[in-house]
Design a protein around this motif. Sequence first.
Motif, PDB file in Angstrom:
ATOM      1  N   VAL A  58      14.069  -7.585  18.181  1.00  0.00           N
ATOM      2  CA  VAL A  58      14.073  -7.776  16.721  1.00  0.00           C
ATOM      3  C   VAL A  58      12.900  -7.016  16.110  1.00  0.00           C
ATOM      4  O   VAL A  58      13.046  -6.323  15.091  1.00  0.00           O
ATOM      5  N   ALA A  59      11.750  -7.124  16.722  1.00  0.00           N
ATOM      6  CA  ALA A  59      10.570  -6.422  16.217  1.00  0.00           C
ATOM      7  C   ALA A  59      10.770  -4.909  16.256  1.00  0.00           C
ATOM      8  O   ALA A  59      10.337  -4.191  15.340  1.00  0.00           O
ATOM      9  N   GLU A  60      11.420  -4.423  17.311  1.00  0.00           N
ATOM     10  CA  GLU A  60      11.655  -2.982  17.413  1.00  0.00           C
ATOM     11  C   GLU A  60      12.510  -2.465  16.262  1.00  0.00           C
ATOM     12  O   GLU A  60      12.246  -1.399  15.701  1.00  0.00           O
ATOM     13  N   ILE A  61      13.530  -3.233  15.881  1.00  0.00           N
ATOM     14  CA  ILE A  61      14.376  -2.839  14.756  1.00  0.00           C
ATOM     15  C   ILE A  61      13.555  -2.810  13.469  1.00  0.00           C
ATOM     16  O   ILE A  61      13.673  -1.884  12.651  1.00  0.00           O
ATOM     17  N   CYS A  94      21.287  -9.227  12.324  1.00  0.00           N
ATOM     18  CA  CYS A  94      22.672  -8.788  12.108  1.00  0.00           C
ATOM     19  C   CYS A  94      22.929  -7.463  12.821  1.00  0.00           C
ATOM     20  O   CYS A  94      23.973  -7.284  13.466  1.00  0.00           O
ATOM     21  N   LEU A  95      21.984  -6.540  12.694  1.00  0.00           N
ATOM     22  CA  LEU A  95      22.113  -5.249  13.372  1.00  0.00           C
ATOM     23  C   LEU A  95      22.103  -5.441  14.882  1.00  0.00           C
ATOM     24  O   LEU A  95      22.896  -4.822  15.608  1.00  0.00           O
ATOM     25  N   LEU A  96      21.231  -6.295  15.376  1.00  0.00           N
ATOM     26  CA  LEU A  96      21.117  -6.545  16.808  1.00  0.00           C
ATOM     27  C   LEU A  96      22.427  -7.063  17.382  1.00  0.00           C
ATOM     28  O   LEU A  96      22.923  -6.579  18.407  1.00  0.00           O
ATOM     29  N   PHE A  97      23.030  -8.047  16.707  1.00  0.00           N
ATOM     30  CA  PHE A  97      24.265  -8.628  17.220  1.00  0.00           C
ATOM     31  C   PHE A  97      25.463  -7.691  17.043  1.00  0.00           C
ATOM     32  O   PHE A  97      26.455  -7.808  17.753  1.00  0.00           O
ATOM     33  N   SER A  98      25.369  -6.777  16.087  1.00  0.00           N
ATOM     34  CA  SER A  98      26.470  -5.819  15.920  1.00  0.00           C
ATOM     35  C   SER A  98      26.532  -4.836  17.075  1.00  0.00           C
ATOM     36  O   SER A  98      27.605  -4.309  17.398  1.00  0.00           O
ATOM     37  N   ILE A  99      25.384  -4.556  17.716  1.00  0.00           N
ATOM     38  CA  ILE A  99      25.381  -3.633  18.846  1.00  0.00           C
ATOM     39  C   ILE A  99      25.485  -4.383  20.177  1.00  0.00           C
ATOM     40  O   ILE A  99      25.515  -3.769  21.240  1.00  0.00           O
ATOM     41  N   ALA A 100      25.537  -5.706  20.109  1.00  0.00           N
ATOM     42  CA  ALA A 100      25.743  -6.519  21.306  1.00  0.00           C
ATOM     43  C   ALA A 100      26.827  -7.545  21.013  1.00  0.00           C
ATOM     44  O   ALA A 100      26.579  -8.762  21.044  1.00  0.00           O
ATOM     45  N   PRO A 101      28.058  -7.082  20.702  1.00  0.00           N
ATOM     46  CA  PRO A 101      29.124  -7.993  20.251  1.00  0.00           C
ATOM     47  C   PRO A 101      29.555  -9.016  21.289  1.00  0.00           C
ATOM     48  O   PRO A 101      30.158 -10.030  20.927  1.00  0.00           O
ATOM     49  N   ASN A 102      29.270  -8.776  22.567  1.00  0.00           N
ATOM     50  CA  ASN A 102      29.678  -9.715  23.607  1.00  0.00           C
ATOM     51  C   ASN A 102      28.622 -10.781  23.885  1.00  0.00           C
ATOM     52  O   ASN A 102      28.827 -11.660  24.713  1.00  0.00           O
ATOM     53  N   ARG A 121      22.571 -20.943  -2.133  1.00  0.00           N
ATOM     54  CA  ARG A 121      22.657 -20.035  -3.284  1.00  0.00           C
ATOM     55  C   ARG A 121      21.683 -18.863  -3.168  1.00  0.00           C
ATOM     56  O   ARG A 121      21.041 -18.473  -4.147  1.00  0.00           O
ATOM     57  N   VAL A 122      21.557 -18.330  -1.965  1.00  0.00           N
ATOM     58  CA  VAL A 122      20.755 -17.127  -1.762  1.00  0.00           C
ATOM     59  C   VAL A 122      21.645 -15.930  -2.063  1.00  0.00           C
ATOM     60  O   VAL A 122      22.741 -15.808  -1.512  1.00  0.00           O
ATOM     61  N   ALA A 123      21.206 -15.051  -2.946  1.00  0.00           N
ATOM     62  CA  ALA A 123      22.062 -13.986  -3.473  1.00  0.00           C
ATOM     63  C   ALA A 123      22.188 -12.792  -2.531  1.00  0.00           C
ATOM     64  O   ALA A 123      22.021 -11.637  -2.932  1.00  0.00           O
ATOM     65  N   TYR A 124      22.467 -13.083  -1.268  1.00  0.00           N
ATOM     66  CA  TYR A 124      22.719 -12.057  -0.258  1.00  0.00           C
ATOM     67  C   TYR A 124      23.862 -12.519   0.618  1.00  0.00           C
ATOM     68  O   TYR A 124      24.116 -13.732   0.734  1.00  0.00           O
ATOM     69  N   ARG A 125      24.546 -11.564   1.245  1.00  0.00           N
ATOM     70  CA  ARG A 125      25.545 -11.926   2.229  1.00  0.00           C
ATOM     71  C   ARG A 125      25.704 -10.795   3.228  1.00  0.00           C
ATOM     72  O   ARG A 125      25.375  -9.637   2.940  1.00  0.00           O
ATOM     73  N   VAL A 126      26.213 -11.139   4.405  1.00  0.00           N
ATOM     74  CA  VAL A 126      26.427 -10.157   5.462  1.00  0.00           C
ATOM     75  C   VAL A 126      27.776  -9.479   5.235  1.00  0.00           C
ATOM     76  O   VAL A 126      28.815 -10.135   5.180  1.00  0.00           O
ATOM     77  N   VAL A 127      27.733  -8.165   5.076  1.00  0.00           N
ATOM     78  CA  VAL A 127      28.953  -7.371   4.903  1.00  0.00           C
ATOM     79  C   VAL A 127      28.895  -6.224   5.906  1.00  0.00           C
ATOM     80  O   VAL A 127      27.957  -5.420   5.870  1.00  0.00           O
ATOM     81  N   ASP A 128      29.880  -6.184   6.803  1.00  0.00           N
ATOM     82  CA  ASP A 128      29.907  -5.135   7.829  1.00  0.00           C
ATOM     83  C   ASP A 128      28.583  -5.051   8.580  1.00  0.00           C
ATOM     84  O   ASP A 128      28.007  -3.969   8.767  1.00  0.00           O
ATOM     85  N   ASP A 129      28.106  -6.213   9.006  1.00  0.00           N
ATOM     86  CA  ASP A 129      26.890  -6.322   9.828  1.00  0.00           C
ATOM     87  C   ASP A 129      25.622  -5.892   9.095  1.00  0.00           C
ATOM     88  O   ASP A 129      24.608  -5.600   9.725  1.00  0.00           O
ATOM     89  N   GLU A 130      25.655  -5.863   7.788  1.00  0.00           N
ATOM     90  CA  GLU A 130      24.479  -5.507   7.004  1.00  0.00           C
ATOM     91  C   GLU A 130      24.259  -6.553   5.920  1.00  0.00           C
ATOM     92  O   GLU A 130      25.210  -7.016   5.279  1.00  0.00           O
TER      93      GLU A 130
END
Length: 281
Positions: A58-61, A94-102, A121-130
């Motif tokens: 996570v830190a590396e990302i 999110c990025l980490l799990f997108s490259i490790a889907p299994n 009510r946090v004004a963010y959401r995950v869309v296409d792993d972002e």
Amino acid sequence: MVLPSTRKRRDQAAALEAEGQRLWVDEVPRQARVKIATQWEGMAREGPFPFNEDQTHVAEILRREEGRDVRKVTPEQFIASSGHYALDIIGALCLLFSIAPNFPGAKGWPDFVNNVLEDYRVAYRVVDDELVPIESDELHVEVTVPVLGLLVGDRFGQANRAYVKALKEIPTDPSDAITDAATALEETLVALGCKGNSLGDLIKDARKTGLLAAHDAKLEAGIFKFLDWASADRSQSGDGHRVSDASRADAWLMVHIVGALIIRLVDPGQARSPVGYLNQL
């Protein structure tokens, strides 16, 4: 399972939104961070890669993508974080799990995070792993917010409550959210003077009075498709409280379609055209 304190918090939020208050924030509250961190810890216990004791992946990302000078990021550090740093950590996961889907739990991570963010009510959401700001979503800006702004006062009180309830149910019961959105449309038509004992009758009367035009037919058909599907699913389950096969995306689509139609009905000068989204039906 819904704890009493959770139910109370949700009811309070719904009441404030029914009064026209906008509760969406850019900060991830501590309770939401605790929930996300707990899910993260649970996933870490289930498998080795890409986790290790100090969460260096996570830190590396964060170093590579944002230039943050960190060598480890733990769930405890995430709980203690704030502002954009907390959002960046979620985005890195999110990025980490997108490259490790299994990896155990990776496929369900986006839905879990979105449910938590919507609930608080946090004004963010995950869309296409972002992780993206929901204010950048045209539908949120052009439909959801204006609807809450239009359905104010005693006249539209019932419609406002139903629409707010639909938004509230999206994370926990998408099928019920679909039904509540339809109720919001019914109540809007009633408030505008339409007669009838069902949504179909109200829409027929709206056509007679000129509130709805011929070119609205496809929009109406799409709404009825959603309702028939959601109702059939619940009927077959034999349990009115069961979460159906309807997804959060299905519920958002219904909420946006109904919202666009409500705007057209209540404020024709700000008419939106959601017909293009019906191609997804």
